[in-house]
Motif scaffolding. Structure first.
Motif, PDB file in Angstrom:
ATOM      1  N   LEU A  63      41.238  -6.714  56.344  1.00  0.00           N
ATOM      2  CA  LEU A  63      41.554  -7.600  55.223  1.00  0.00           C
ATOM      3  C   LEU A  63      42.055  -6.774  54.037  1.00  0.00           C
ATOM      4  N   PRO A  64      43.148  -7.206  53.390  1.00  0.00           N
ATOM      5  CA  PRO A  64      43.716  -6.396  52.316  1.00  0.00           C
ATOM      6  C   PRO A  64      42.752  -6.162  51.163  1.00  0.00           C
ATOM      7  N   GLY A  65      41.942  -7.178  50.812  1.00  0.00           N
ATOM      8  CA  GLY A  65      40.978  -7.005  49.736  1.00  0.00           C
ATOM      9  C   GLY A  65      39.931  -5.957  50.063  1.00  0.00           C
ATOM     10  N   VAL A  66      39.576  -5.842  51.345  1.00  0.00           N
ATOM     11  CA  VAL A  66      38.612  -4.822  51.771  1.00  0.00           C
ATOM     12  C   VAL A  66      39.221  -3.438  51.612  1.00  0.00           C
ATOM     13  N   ILE A  67      40.482  -3.290  52.014  1.00  0.00           N
ATOM     14  CA  ILE A  67      41.157  -2.001  51.868  1.00  0.00           C
ATOM     15  C   ILE A  67      41.211  -1.599  50.400  1.00  0.00           C
ATOM     16  N   ILE A  68      41.564  -2.548  49.546  1.00  0.00           N
ATOM     17  CA  ILE A  68      41.634  -2.275  48.114  1.00  0.00           C
ATOM     18  C   ILE A  68      40.271  -1.862  47.575  1.00  0.00           C
ATOM     19  N   LYS A  69      39.216  -2.574  47.976  1.00  0.00           N
ATOM     20  CA  LYS A  69      37.880  -2.243  47.486  1.00  0.00           C
ATOM     21  C   LYS A  69      37.443  -0.856  47.939  1.00  0.00           C
ATOM     22  N   GLN A  70      37.719  -0.506  49.204  1.00  0.00           N
ATOM     23  CA  GLN A  70      37.312   0.815  49.681  1.00  0.00           C
ATOM     24  C   GLN A  70      38.085   1.915  48.966  1.00  0.00           C
ATOM     25  N   LEU A  71      39.378   1.718  48.743  1.00  0.00           N
ATOM     26  CA  LEU A  71      40.148   2.690  47.963  1.00  0.00           C
ATOM     27  C   LEU A  71      39.564   2.833  46.559  1.00  0.00           C
ATOM     28  N   ALA A  72      39.181   1.699  45.976  1.00  0.00           N
ATOM     29  CA  ALA A  72      38.583   1.720  44.641  1.00  0.00           C
ATOM     30  C   ALA A  72      37.278   2.498  44.637  1.00  0.00           C
ATOM     31  N   ASP A  73      36.421   2.239  45.623  1.00  0.00           N
ATOM     32  CA  ASP A  73      35.114   2.892  45.659  1.00  0.00           C
ATOM     33  C   ASP A  73      35.241   4.392  45.924  1.00  0.00           C
ATOM     34  N   ILE A  74      36.165   4.767  46.804  1.00  0.00           N
ATOM     35  CA  ILE A  74      36.383   6.192  47.065  1.00  0.00           C
ATOM     36  C   ILE A  74      36.940   6.867  45.820  1.00  0.00           C
ATOM     37  N   ARG A  75      37.892   6.214  45.186  1.00  0.00           N
ATOM     38  CA  ARG A  75      38.534   6.765  43.998  1.00  0.00           C
ATOM     39  C   ARG A  75      37.536   6.925  42.855  1.00  0.00           C
ATOM     40  N   ALA A  76      36.587   6.001  42.746  1.00  0.00           N
ATOM     41  CA  ALA A  76      35.596   6.041  41.680  1.00  0.00           C
ATOM     42  C   ALA A  76      34.386   6.903  42.017  1.00  0.00           C
ATOM     43  N   GLY A  77      34.340   7.444  43.242  1.00  0.00           N
ATOM     44  CA  GLY A  77      33.210   8.271  43.644  1.00  0.00           C
ATOM     45  C   GLY A  77      32.012   7.488  44.122  1.00  0.00           C
ATOM     46  N   ASN A  78      32.192   6.187  44.428  1.00  0.00           N
ATOM     47  CA  ASN A  78      31.088   5.356  44.907  1.00  0.00           C
ATOM     48  C   ASN A  78      30.962   5.349  46.424  1.00  0.00           C
ATOM     49  N   ARG A  79      31.917   5.997  47.100  1.00  0.00           N
ATOM     50  CA  ARG A  79      31.823   6.202  48.536  1.00  0.00           C
ATOM     51  C   ARG A  79      32.293   7.615  48.808  1.00  0.00           C
ATOM     52  N   ASP A  80      31.447   8.417  49.459  1.00  0.00           N
ATOM     53  CA  ASP A  80      31.761   9.829  49.682  1.00  0.00           C
ATOM     54  C   ASP A  80      32.774   9.987  50.808  1.00  0.00           C
ATOM     55  N   ASN A  81      33.911  10.552  50.461  1.00  0.00           N
ATOM     56  CA  ASN A  81      34.916  10.923  51.452  1.00  0.00           C
ATOM     57  C   ASN A  81      35.912  11.835  50.751  1.00  0.00           C
TER      58      ASN A  81
END
Length: 256
Positions: free
Chosen positions: A80-98
């Motif tokens: 889902l596009p909204g999921v992709i956007i959210k994961q990019l947001a979380d990674i970019r903000a440091g809320n998901r480690d990768n």
């Protein structure tokens, strides 16, 4: 190519701010702005630009977005596009480690809201493979029972996710990727996980864990989202594909 022509996928326009849990990173250039990602959800993706941006993703996720059936990289096609956007947001903000993904999702590499919408739209429009990595068939019945009890309300009957709540598609996902993410969610390493899910899975036994994840991996994407087994993304004709999911293996006769 006509069968798999990439169509613009409309992005949902509502995103609850708390989903991002945005915190400032060490590099202000990489810190995600909530308004930027809310804007990305409202924008119409430019799939031609999305294709150009996806060149950064091919080395890991593959030209088709199918990842690797050993779980090293997830299948992202059809997400889902909204999921992709959210994961990019979380990674970019440091809320998901990768660390690798954070480099590729930075503003320097990816750009702003329009570029995020573009690459998310392109990935969401890619057809999926059904030849994802499988778990054990031994406890599929138990896994189905657990899934129906604990997972179906959020992820859907067939793992189709929820476009309004940005809950990911999980059908067609590789077993070993699901297993790794499950363990990171349980031990708190994946900090952007749903709190209810974190609490829910704490007391699963190893048998229950393997059962529900094996059942989840066995869920087939719907026919309209599937590519032919030998389909290759014509946008990237020159890339090697020796490591991509193997269509010659019967997905139902994996590990016993």
């Amino acid at each position: 190519m006509d069968k798999y022509r990439l169509h613009v996928v409309p992005l949902p326009v509502v995103l609850v701010l708390s989903c991002f849990s945005v915190t400032a990173g060490n590099d202000n250039d990489d810190a995600g702005s909530p308004s930027e990602f809310e804007q990305a959800l409202e924008l119409t993706p430019d799939l031609d630009n999305g294709r150009e941006l996806y060149k950064m993703c091919v080395a890991c996720h593959g030209p088709e977005g199918w990842g690797d059936d050993n779980g090293s990289y997830p299948q992202i096609a059809g997400q889902l596009p909204g999921v992709i956007i959210k994961q990019l947001a979380d990674i970019r903000a440091g809320n998901r480690d990768n660390p690798i993904m954070r480099a590729f999702s930075s503003r320097r590499a990816l750009g702003g809201a329009q570029e995020i919408a573009d690459v998310a739209g392109y990935i969401a429009a890619l057809p999926m493979t059904s030849y994802n990595g499988q778990g054990s068939r031994r406890y599929l019945e138990l896994g189905q029972d657990i899934y129906q009890r604990d997972c179906v309300d959020c992820h859907g009957e067939n793992g189709e996710g929820d476009i309004k709540k940005h809950i990911p598609v999980i059908h067609g996902q590789h077993y070993e990727y699901l297993e790794r993410q499950y363990r990171w969610i349980r031990n708190g390493r994946r900090r952007n996980a749903n709190e209810d899910m974190v609490e829910q899975i704490q007391n699963y036994s190893l048998k229950e864990e393997k059962a529900v994840l094996s059942y989840t991996a066995s869920l087939l994407p719907p026919e309209e989202k599937l590519a032919d087994p030998d389909w290759q993304n014509p946008d990237f004709p020159k890339y090697k594909r020796s490591w991509r999911p193997d269509p010659t293996r019967d997905r139902r006769t994996s590990k016993q």
